[in-house]
Design an enzyme around this catalytic site. Sequence first.
Site, short mmCIF file in Angstrom:
data_model
loop_
_atom_site.label_atom_id
_atom_site.label_comp_id
_atom_site.label_asym_id
_atom_site.label_seq_id
_atom_site.Cartn_x
_atom_site.Cartn_y
_atom_site.Cartn_z
N SER A 78 0.81 -1.22 0.00
CA SER A 78 0.00 0.00 0.00
C SER A 78 0.84 1.27 0.00
O SER A 78 0.33 2.34 -0.35
CB SER A 78 -0.95 0.01 1.20
N ASP A 374 -2.77 7.73 8.66
CA ASP A 374 -3.76 6.90 9.32
C ASP A 374 -3.05 5.92 10.25
O ASP A 374 -1.99 6.23 10.80
CB ASP A 374 -4.66 6.19 8.30
N HIS A 377 -0.05 4.32 7.52
CA HIS A 377 0.52 4.95 6.33
C HIS A 377 0.99 6.37 6.61
O HIS A 377 0.34 7.10 7.35
CB HIS A 377 -0.52 4.98 5.20
#
Length: 410
Positions: A78, A374, A377
């Site tokens: 991600s 978050d 990340h």
Amino acid sequence: MRIHQIYIQIWTAAFVGCMVLDAAASSGEFARNGAIRENGKLGDHDAADISFLLRQPWNQQSNHRMSYYPAIFIFGDSLSDVGNNNNLVTLAKATRLPYGRDFPGGKPTGRFSNGLIGPDFLGHQSEYIGLPTPPPFLSAGNNILQGVCFASGSAGILNSSGNIYGEHIPLTKQVTYFANVRQELQARLGEEGTKDLLGKSLFYFNFGSNDYVTNYFLTNGRVPSLLQAQYTPSQFQDLLLSNFALRIEELYAMGARKMAIFGLSALGCLPFQRLIRNGSPTTCVESINEIVRSYNVALLNHVHALQAAHPDAVFTYLDSYRLIDSIIRQPSAYGLENVYAGCCGSGRFNGLPTCSVPRSYNVCEDASKYLFWDFVHPTSKIYKLATAKFWTGSYPDAIPYNLRELALAS
């Protein structure tokens, strides 16, 4: 049923419950001390780096000069996904605001941040590569001549890593997808043209975080995860790196010759890990960071071994841990005010994965003041700092080459 299996089932049910809310709403629309210290001091080298990094522009139009690389092929999770997971059945999606709120146009695109991420900065900045951001493989179509992004949120080196989220593209499948792209390039450019393109292109790897965060370190530390019951940290490290090296060898056999491999960041400092392990407000989980540092040392040794085995290729190691550790030790030097919590989320440190779940999250006003966007990340600002660092940085941040030098090396 064994106690660690019961714990994992309870934890996973709670975790997936949060993420299912988000999915339902969407369908309706490094080698140093990992402790966070408030008053750490930076050496002269770090201070000079900070000055350089903060002078870099946020975004510029290309000046149409020749690119350093003809194409970029991105493999990862991600941290590098520019939209592949949008096309998968997975809870790991970033398709709802506030994800993407600071992206050009202010809309979510599948990037797990508030705005641009590493591949964007690397491609968009005129003083860097100067290519468009590589398109996500699952929606690239014929747009492959300047590179492709295979990265997928929740993906790992091991196929099992990230399975709690649903579908993802693990490293093995990303390499298979690259083989498909290579066949298409061959059909369009011929064998010699393909060999020339791939030999000069950047192959960019950032893998391993999910193998730890959503697999090996899945539990709270008081009860071992299934993998911790099977493997010591050293054995698990060896398992990851042996699999990683095999995939690198496969890509080498298909023509990859310039490879940049990122080390793991300070995973013990993630809001999520500090939440589930009941961390203090101003320290990281040092037991996790110790394992990460050991992994990074072993990864660097593998990079050296790959280089020795393939003198016609060029490999470099990029030390993510060192940069994040530096930021955490003196956040104000980087213009940051909070390195403890995520900008978006809920729970202690905003460490729960609820960002974008309606009525279930808090979000800060200015993400550029935060290290974390978050629960795991980084913010777009951190991607910008990292890209500048790895484009022009020197030892020990980049060993032996930064990304610019890698392009020129032969």
